[in-house]
Design an enzyme around this catalytic site. Structure first.
Site, PDB file in Angstrom:
ATOM      1  N   GLY A 118       0.783  -1.235   0.000  1.00 36.60           N
ATOM      2  CA  GLY A 118       0.000   0.000   0.000  1.00 36.60           C
ATOM      3  C   GLY A 118       0.814   1.284   0.000  1.00 36.60           C
ATOM      4  N   ASN A 138       1.477   3.037  -2.626  1.00 35.11           N
ATOM      5  CA  ASN A 138       0.741   3.970  -3.500  1.00 35.11           C
ATOM      6  C   ASN A 138      -0.470   4.538  -2.781  1.00 35.11           C
ATOM      7  OD1 ASN A 138       1.797   4.274  -6.399  1.00 35.11           O
ATOM      8  ND2 ASN A 138       2.083   2.093  -5.969  1.00 35.11           N
ATOM      9  N   ARG A 153     -16.428 -17.927  -7.472  1.00 35.95           N
ATOM     10  CA  ARG A 153     -15.878 -16.622  -7.863  1.00 35.95           C
ATOM     11  C   ARG A 153     -17.015 -15.610  -8.028  1.00 35.95           C
ATOM     12  NH1 ARG A 153     -10.568 -15.005  -7.312  1.00 35.95           N
ATOM     13  NH2 ARG A 153     -10.479 -13.003  -8.340  1.00 35.95           N
ATOM     14  N   ILE A 184      -8.435  -9.993 -10.805  1.00 33.77           N
ATOM     15  CA  ILE A 184      -9.023  -9.697 -12.119  1.00 33.77           C
ATOM     16  C   ILE A 184     -10.393  -9.062 -11.884  1.00 33.77           C
ATOM     17  CG2 ILE A 184      -9.931 -10.738 -14.243  1.00 33.77           C
ATOM     18  CD1 ILE A 184      -7.588 -12.756 -13.981  1.00 33.77           C
ATOM     19  N   HIS A 217       0.447   0.971 -13.242  1.00 31.51           N
ATOM     20  CA  HIS A 217       1.276  -0.176 -13.632  1.00 31.51           C
ATOM     21  C   HIS A 217       2.751   0.270 -13.644  1.00 31.51           C
ATOM     22  CE1 HIS A 217       2.197  -4.028 -15.378  1.00 31.51           C
ATOM     23  NE2 HIS A 217       3.029  -3.396 -16.189  1.00 31.51           N
ATOM     24  N   ASP A 244      -4.193  -4.424 -18.581  1.00 30.07           N
ATOM     25  CA  ASP A 244      -3.323  -3.278 -18.879  1.00 30.07           C
ATOM     26  C   ASP A 244      -3.518  -2.730 -20.293  1.00 30.07           C
ATOM     27  OD1 ASP A 244      -2.187  -3.724 -16.322  1.00 30.07           O
ATOM     28  OD2 ASP A 244      -0.670  -5.064 -17.149  1.00 30.07           O
ATOM     29  N   GLN A 301      10.250   7.755  -7.982  1.00 36.64           N
ATOM     30  CA  GLN A 301      10.336   8.817  -9.002  1.00 36.64           C
ATOM     31  C   GLN A 301       9.099   8.899  -9.896  1.00 36.64           C
ATOM     32  OE1 GLN A 301      14.010   8.623 -11.207  1.00 36.64           O
ATOM     33  NE2 GLN A 301      15.268   8.638  -9.356  1.00 36.64           N
ATOM     34  N   GLU A 340       5.711   6.350  -9.640  1.00 31.74           N
ATOM     35  CA  GLU A 340       4.375   5.968  -9.161  1.00 31.74           C
ATOM     36  C   GLU A 340       3.803   6.929  -8.123  1.00 31.74           C
ATOM     37  OE1 GLU A 340       3.581   1.776  -8.499  1.00 31.74           O
ATOM     38  OE2 GLU A 340       5.604   1.302  -9.156  1.00 31.74           O
TER      39      GLU A 340
HETATM   40  C1  GAR Z   1       3.181  -1.134  -7.385  1.00 32.19           C
HETATM   41  O1  GAR Z   1       4.468  -1.090  -7.920  1.00 32.19           O
HETATM   42  C2  GAR Z   1       2.150  -1.147  -8.501  1.00 32.19           C
HETATM   43  O2  GAR Z   1       2.507  -0.359  -9.585  1.00 32.19           O
HETATM   44  C3  GAR Z   1       2.165  -2.612  -8.854  1.00 32.19           C
HETATM   45  O3  GAR Z   1       2.210  -3.283  -7.622  1.00 32.19           O
HETATM   46  C4  GAR Z   1       2.925  -2.472  -6.682  1.00 32.19           C
HETATM   47  C5  GAR Z   1       2.092  -2.306  -5.444  1.00 32.19           C
HETATM   48  O4  GAR Z   1       2.822  -1.663  -4.436  1.00 32.19           O
HETATM   49  N1  GAR Z   1       1.023  -2.970  -9.644  1.00 32.19           N
HETATM   50  C6  GAR Z   1       1.075  -3.887 -10.618  1.00 32.19           C
HETATM   51  O5  GAR Z   1       2.075  -4.505 -10.891  1.00 32.19           O
HETATM   52  C7  GAR Z   1      -0.240  -4.104 -11.342  1.00 32.19           C
HETATM   53  N2  GAR Z   1      -0.012  -4.815 -12.567  1.00 32.19           N
HETATM   54  P1  GAR Z   1       2.112  -0.936  -3.230  1.00 32.19           P
HETATM   55  O6  GAR Z   1       1.123  -1.934  -2.620  1.00 32.19           O
HETATM   56  O7  GAR Z   1       3.227  -0.627  -2.287  1.00 32.19           O
HETATM   57  O8  GAR Z   1       1.425   0.293  -3.745  1.00 32.19           O
END
Ligand code: GAR
Length: 200
Positions: free
Chosen positions: A12, A14, A66, A93, A110, A151, A179, A181
């Site tokens: 988490g 992000n 599901r 998904i 991504h 994606d 840098q 995300e």
């Molecule tokens: C992040 O790098 C995000 O971009 C990636 O998972 C990570 C989650 O980190 N997402 C993908 O790869 C989706 N295809 P976080 O839980 O620390 O934000």
């Protein structure tokens, strides 16, 4: 006021970047109305809890099919009534009904410059391992709308990051997060909140 729901599966960071940007006013006129996780052990839930944000963990393992999980997931999101759904490291998904319900109002981050290193199987560290194997000199992150593909939705914003000699997947992942995300995702949400990026 833009109502945002965030879906997470892991650490988490992000989500934290969004929380921090809302609280310092870098993201304007926005409320995080809920955080959803498919993983009850996700550290992201603690971050939501600490920020006083409504949160909920529903695992597919708790359902016999599901379809039942998908229903519970959709019901939870609908309950929060978000204007925008943000997938921030969400490894589930997205059910078809949810994509049509939230079309043009659901975005994903991504950790590569789409169309490189994306699609089925490309998530987390794997993306950076493949980028290093290929020997690219520039990678980055992409924020895009979510459609039925993996994606494949319309790209909203991208930010490039240099690959450096001696990078490991872990080092590169950290640089892309720092840098690209954590900068890009809050910026896009603010642009949506301010009407500079149109939903729908
Ligand atoms: C992040 O790098 C995000 O971009 C990636 O998972 C990570 C989650 O980190 N997402 C993908 O790869 C989706 N295809 P976080 O839980 O620390 O934000």
């Amino acid at each position: 006021m833009l109502r945002v729901a965030v879906c997470v599966s892991g650490g988490g960071t992000n989500l934290q970047a969004i929380i921090d940007a809302v609280s310092c006013g870098e993201i304007k006129d926005t409320k995080i109305v809920g955080v959803f996780s498919n993983n009850p052990g996700a550290y992201a839930l603690k971050r939501a809890e600490e920020a006083g944000i409504d949160n909920c963990a529903i695992s597919p393992k708790d359902f016999s099919s599901r379809e039942e999980f998908n229903r519970a997931f959709l019901d939870k999101l609908d309950e929060w009534d978000p204007d925008l759904v943000v997938l921030a490291g969400f490894l589930v998904i997205i059910p078809k009904e949810m994509i049509s319900r939230y079309r043009g109002r659901m975005i994903n981050i991504h950790p590569s410059l789409i169309p490189s290193f994306c699609g089925t199987g490309y998530y987390g560290l794997k993306v950076h391992e493949e980028a290093l194997k290929k020997g690219v000199k520039v990678t980055g992150a992409t924020v895009h709308f979510v459609d039925e593909g993996t994606d494949t939705g319309r790209i909203i914003a991208q930010k490039a990051v240099e690959v450096q000699d001696g990078d490991t997947p872990e080092i590169l992942q950290k640089r892309v997060m720092e840098q690209a995300e954590w900068v890009l995702l809050p910026r896009v949400i603010n642009d949506i909140a301010c009407g500079n990026i149109k939903l729908g």
